[in-house]
Design a protein around this motif. Structure first.
Motif, PDB file in Angstrom:
ATOM      1  N   HIS A  12       0.850  -1.192   0.000  1.00 19.06           N
ATOM      2  CA  HIS A  12       0.000   0.000   0.000  1.00 19.06           C
ATOM      3  C   HIS A  12       0.888   1.245   0.000  1.00 19.06           C
ATOM      4  O   HIS A  12       1.621   1.498   0.951  1.00 19.06           O
ATOM      5  CB  HIS A  12      -0.892  -0.027   1.242  1.00 19.06           C
ATOM      6  CG  HIS A  12      -1.607   1.252   1.534  1.00 19.06           C
ATOM      7  ND1 HIS A  12      -2.618   1.744   0.735  1.00 19.06           N
ATOM      8  CD2 HIS A  12      -1.475   2.133   2.560  1.00 19.06           C
ATOM      9  CE1 HIS A  12      -3.074   2.867   1.250  1.00 19.06           C
ATOM     10  NE2 HIS A  12      -2.386   3.131   2.358  1.00 19.06           N
ATOM     11  N   ASP A  81      -5.386   7.124  -7.363  1.00 18.16           N
ATOM     12  CA  ASP A  81      -5.981   6.334  -6.295  1.00 18.16           C
ATOM     13  C   ASP A  81      -7.407   6.775  -6.011  1.00 18.16           C
ATOM     14  O   ASP A  81      -7.801   7.910  -6.295  1.00 18.16           O
ATOM     15  CB  ASP A  81      -5.142   6.481  -5.015  1.00 18.16           C
ATOM     16  CG  ASP A  81      -3.695   6.051  -5.211  1.00 18.16           C
ATOM     17  OD1 ASP A  81      -3.459   5.148  -6.037  1.00 18.16           O
ATOM     18  OD2 ASP A  81      -2.817   6.622  -4.550  1.00 18.16           O
ATOM     19  N   THR A 113      -7.133   9.449   2.948  1.00 13.63           N
ATOM     20  CA  THR A 113      -6.915   8.007   2.959  1.00 13.63           C
ATOM     21  C   THR A 113      -7.171   7.411   1.579  1.00 13.63           C
ATOM     22  O   THR A 113      -8.165   6.700   1.360  1.00 13.63           O
ATOM     23  CB  THR A 113      -7.825   7.342   4.014  1.00 13.63           C
ATOM     24  OG1 THR A 113      -7.743   8.072   5.238  1.00 13.63           O
ATOM     25  CG2 THR A 113      -7.403   5.901   4.287  1.00 13.63           C
ATOM     26  N   LEU A 115      -7.215   5.014  -1.563  1.00  8.05           N
ATOM     27  CA  LEU A 115      -7.275   3.560  -1.650  1.00  8.05           C
ATOM     28  C   LEU A 115      -6.611   3.143  -2.955  1.00  8.05           C
ATOM     29  O   LEU A 115      -7.051   3.528  -4.032  1.00  8.05           O
ATOM     30  CB  LEU A 115      -8.741   3.116  -1.604  1.00  8.05           C
ATOM     31  CG  LEU A 115      -9.051   1.678  -1.219  1.00  8.05           C
ATOM     32  CD1 LEU A 115     -10.490   1.582  -0.709  1.00  8.05           C
ATOM     33  CD2 LEU A 115      -8.857   0.732  -2.394  1.00  8.05           C
ATOM     34  N   THR A 116      -5.528   2.389  -2.863  1.00  6.10           N
ATOM     35  CA  THR A 116      -4.763   1.971  -4.033  1.00  6.10           C
ATOM     36  C   THR A 116      -5.145   0.550  -4.440  1.00  6.10           C
ATOM     37  O   THR A 116      -5.942  -0.115  -3.776  1.00  6.10           O
ATOM     38  CB  THR A 116      -3.252   2.012  -3.744  1.00  6.10           C
ATOM     39  OG1 THR A 116      -2.900   0.872  -2.933  1.00  6.10           O
ATOM     40  CG2 THR A 116      -2.856   3.290  -3.023  1.00  6.10           C
ATOM     41  N   SER A 119      -4.218  -1.626  -1.383  1.00 12.06           N
ATOM     42  CA  SER A 119      -4.625  -1.277  -0.016  1.00 12.06           C
ATOM     43  C   SER A 119      -5.282  -2.446   0.701  1.00 12.06           C
ATOM     44  O   SER A 119      -4.989  -2.708   1.881  1.00 12.06           O
ATOM     45  CB  SER A 119      -5.574  -0.079  -0.037  1.00 12.06           C
ATOM     46  OG  SER A 119      -4.944   1.050  -0.582  1.00 12.06           O
ATOM     47  N   SER A 122      -2.623  -5.081   1.805  1.00 10.87           N
ATOM     48  CA  SER A 122      -1.813  -4.636   2.944  1.00 10.87           C
ATOM     49  C   SER A 122      -2.630  -4.586   4.230  1.00 10.87           C
ATOM     50  O   SER A 122      -2.164  -5.017   5.296  1.00 10.87           O
ATOM     51  CB  SER A 122      -1.210  -3.264   2.644  1.00 10.87           C
ATOM     52  OG  SER A 122      -0.250  -3.348   1.613  1.00 10.87           O
ATOM     53  N   TYR A 163      -5.966   7.152   7.411  1.00 12.24           N
ATOM     54  CA  TYR A 163      -4.988   6.169   6.929  1.00 12.24           C
ATOM     55  C   TYR A 163      -5.390   4.723   7.233  1.00 12.24           C
ATOM     56  O   TYR A 163      -4.590   3.804   7.019  1.00 12.24           O
ATOM     57  CB  TYR A 163      -3.582   6.417   7.503  1.00 12.24           C
ATOM     58  CG  TYR A 163      -3.046   7.817   7.377  1.00 12.24           C
ATOM     59  CD1 TYR A 163      -3.408   8.652   6.323  1.00 12.24           C
ATOM     60  CD2 TYR A 163      -2.138   8.318   8.313  1.00 12.24           C
ATOM     61  CE1 TYR A 163      -2.896   9.933   6.195  1.00 12.24           C
ATOM     62  CE2 TYR A 163      -1.618   9.597   8.199  1.00 12.24           C
ATOM     63  CZ  TYR A 163      -2.001  10.401   7.145  1.00 12.24           C
ATOM     64  OH  TYR A 163      -1.485  11.679   7.032  1.00 12.24           O
ATOM     65  N   PHE A 165      -8.079   1.267   7.163  1.00 11.93           N
ATOM     66  CA  PHE A 165      -9.052   0.558   6.354  1.00 11.93           C
ATOM     67  C   PHE A 165      -9.784  -0.534   7.139  1.00 11.93           C
ATOM     68  O   PHE A 165     -10.995  -0.676   7.019  1.00 11.93           O
ATOM     69  CB  PHE A 165      -8.374  -0.068   5.132  1.00 11.93           C
ATOM     70  CG  PHE A 165      -7.667   0.940   4.267  1.00 11.93           C
ATOM     71  CD1 PHE A 165      -8.363   1.651   3.301  1.00 11.93           C
ATOM     72  CD2 PHE A 165      -6.315   1.196   4.438  1.00 11.93           C
ATOM     73  CE1 PHE A 165      -7.729   2.596   2.506  1.00 11.93           C
ATOM     74  CE2 PHE A 165      -5.666   2.136   3.653  1.00 11.93           C
ATOM     75  CZ  PHE A 165      -6.378   2.841   2.685  1.00 11.93           C
TER      76      PHE A 165
END
Length: 334
Positions: A12, A81, A113, A115-116, A119, A122, A163, A165
């Motif tokens: 991430h 992202d 925050t 989201l990639t 994400s 990770s 940061y 999730f």
């Protein structure tokens, strides 16, 4: 003391975030994970507990969003992202939302925050570290550590933010309850209030949540963490917030933590989960406390003196060059 970490937690890697009204380089970088690992002895690879413990805490629709959002974002022609930009101000309408732009707001609390594509992976393995640390303690260890990155305590049942999730501390607490621990306490000593953890256990009396943090009148997340927030229903009195002013040093912080530990002792839990944030450090770039590296050993020693089986999970800490040393100091205190 056993420590758990998985290299997939470094995948991430957002490029930027919205902070103080401008796009800036993202503060929650893979280098944080490298720094944490550099400050501790050898780590173990966590066991895969599957999604089941996560779904005991988080909404299934939200988890599906985390897993698919980036692919849907790209398919819609959105660059970079996933980042929400439209939020419901008061309440949430129960609509069948399908457009990714709407879902990005539906399932988030901020624009810091992103989201990639990595994400979910990770965050998933970060949670597995928390659950593996819990396994060690349930098997008889007095304490164990999950090196959780990305962190977790700002994530609610159905939202990401700060940061975070997946709420690793909440998932571990629920897993402990499911394993037969009658009462669980969470001590959150990150600079920022763990709003997600508070939300998840707000109306429950079986999990006590105590947080020592920066006053939300001046600091993120602003809308949670005030001293008069104590829980509702069966959870009335099971939330304790101890906000402190910017500039707080070890004496005032230690005193507030002592108040939290006294309340936890009265709750008489079978397990303690510590959400440890090193962003209380004096040199942290996005925080404003004055804790020094040797102080972390003192704080940890005070926690360990309670004699509770303890799972330590890492949260914030953005002075990357000192993060490993600060974490090592804290762990030495046990």
């Amino acid at each position: 003391m056993r420590l758990f970490f998985d290299p997939r937690q470094m995948a991430h890697a957002p490029n930027q975030e919205m902070h103080n009204g401008a796009f800036v380089p993202h503060a929650e970088t893979p280098a944080r994970a490298q720094a944490m690992c550099s400050g501790v002895p050898a780590t173990e690879t966590p066991t895969d507990h599957t999604e089941a413990p996560i779904l005991r805490v988080h909404d299934a629709g939200y988890i599906e969003f985390l897993k698919t959002a980036h692919a849907r974002w790209a398919a819609a022609g959105r660059p970079g992202d996933v980042m929400g930009y439209v939020w419901p101000v008061v309440g949430r309408r129960a609509l069948d939302l399908t457009r990714i732009d709407a879902l990005a707001g539906r399932y988030s609390m901020d624009s810091s925050t992103p989201l990639t594509a990595d994400s979910w992976t990770s965050a998933y393995w970060s949670t597995q570290c928390a659950l593996s640390a819990l396994d060690a303690v349930l098997s008889g260890d007095s304490a164990a550590v999950g090196l959780c990155r990305p962190p977790g305590h700002h994530a609610g049942t159905d939202y990401l933010g700060g940061y975070c999730f997946i709420n690793h501390a909440a998932v571990a607490a629920q897993a402990a309850r499911d394993a037969g621990i009658e009462r669980v306490a969470i001590l959150d000593i990150d600079y920022h209030h763990g709003n997600g953890t508070q939300d998840i256990f707000w109306d429950r009396g079986d999990v006590f949540y105590a947080s020592v943090h920066a006053d939300p009148a001046t600091d993120f997340p602003f809308y949670w963490g005030h001293a008069d927030e104590t829980g509702e229903g069966e959870g009335a009195g099971a939330t304790l917030n101890l906000p402190l002013p910017q500039g707080t040093g070890i004496e005032a912080f230690r005193a507030a933590q002592a108040t939290a530990l006294e309340a936890i002792a009265r709750f008489d839990p079978g397990l303690l989960i510590v959400s440890f944030g090193a962003d209380t450090y004096a040199g942290d770039p996005i925080a404003n406390f004055a804790i020094q590296t040797p102080d972390y050993a003192v704080l940890a020693s005070d926690i360990a003196a309670g004699g509770l089986p303890t799972v330590v999970l890492t949260e914030g800490g953005y002075a990357v060059d000192k993060l490993g040393e600060n974490l090592a100091s804290f762990l030495r205190g046990f």
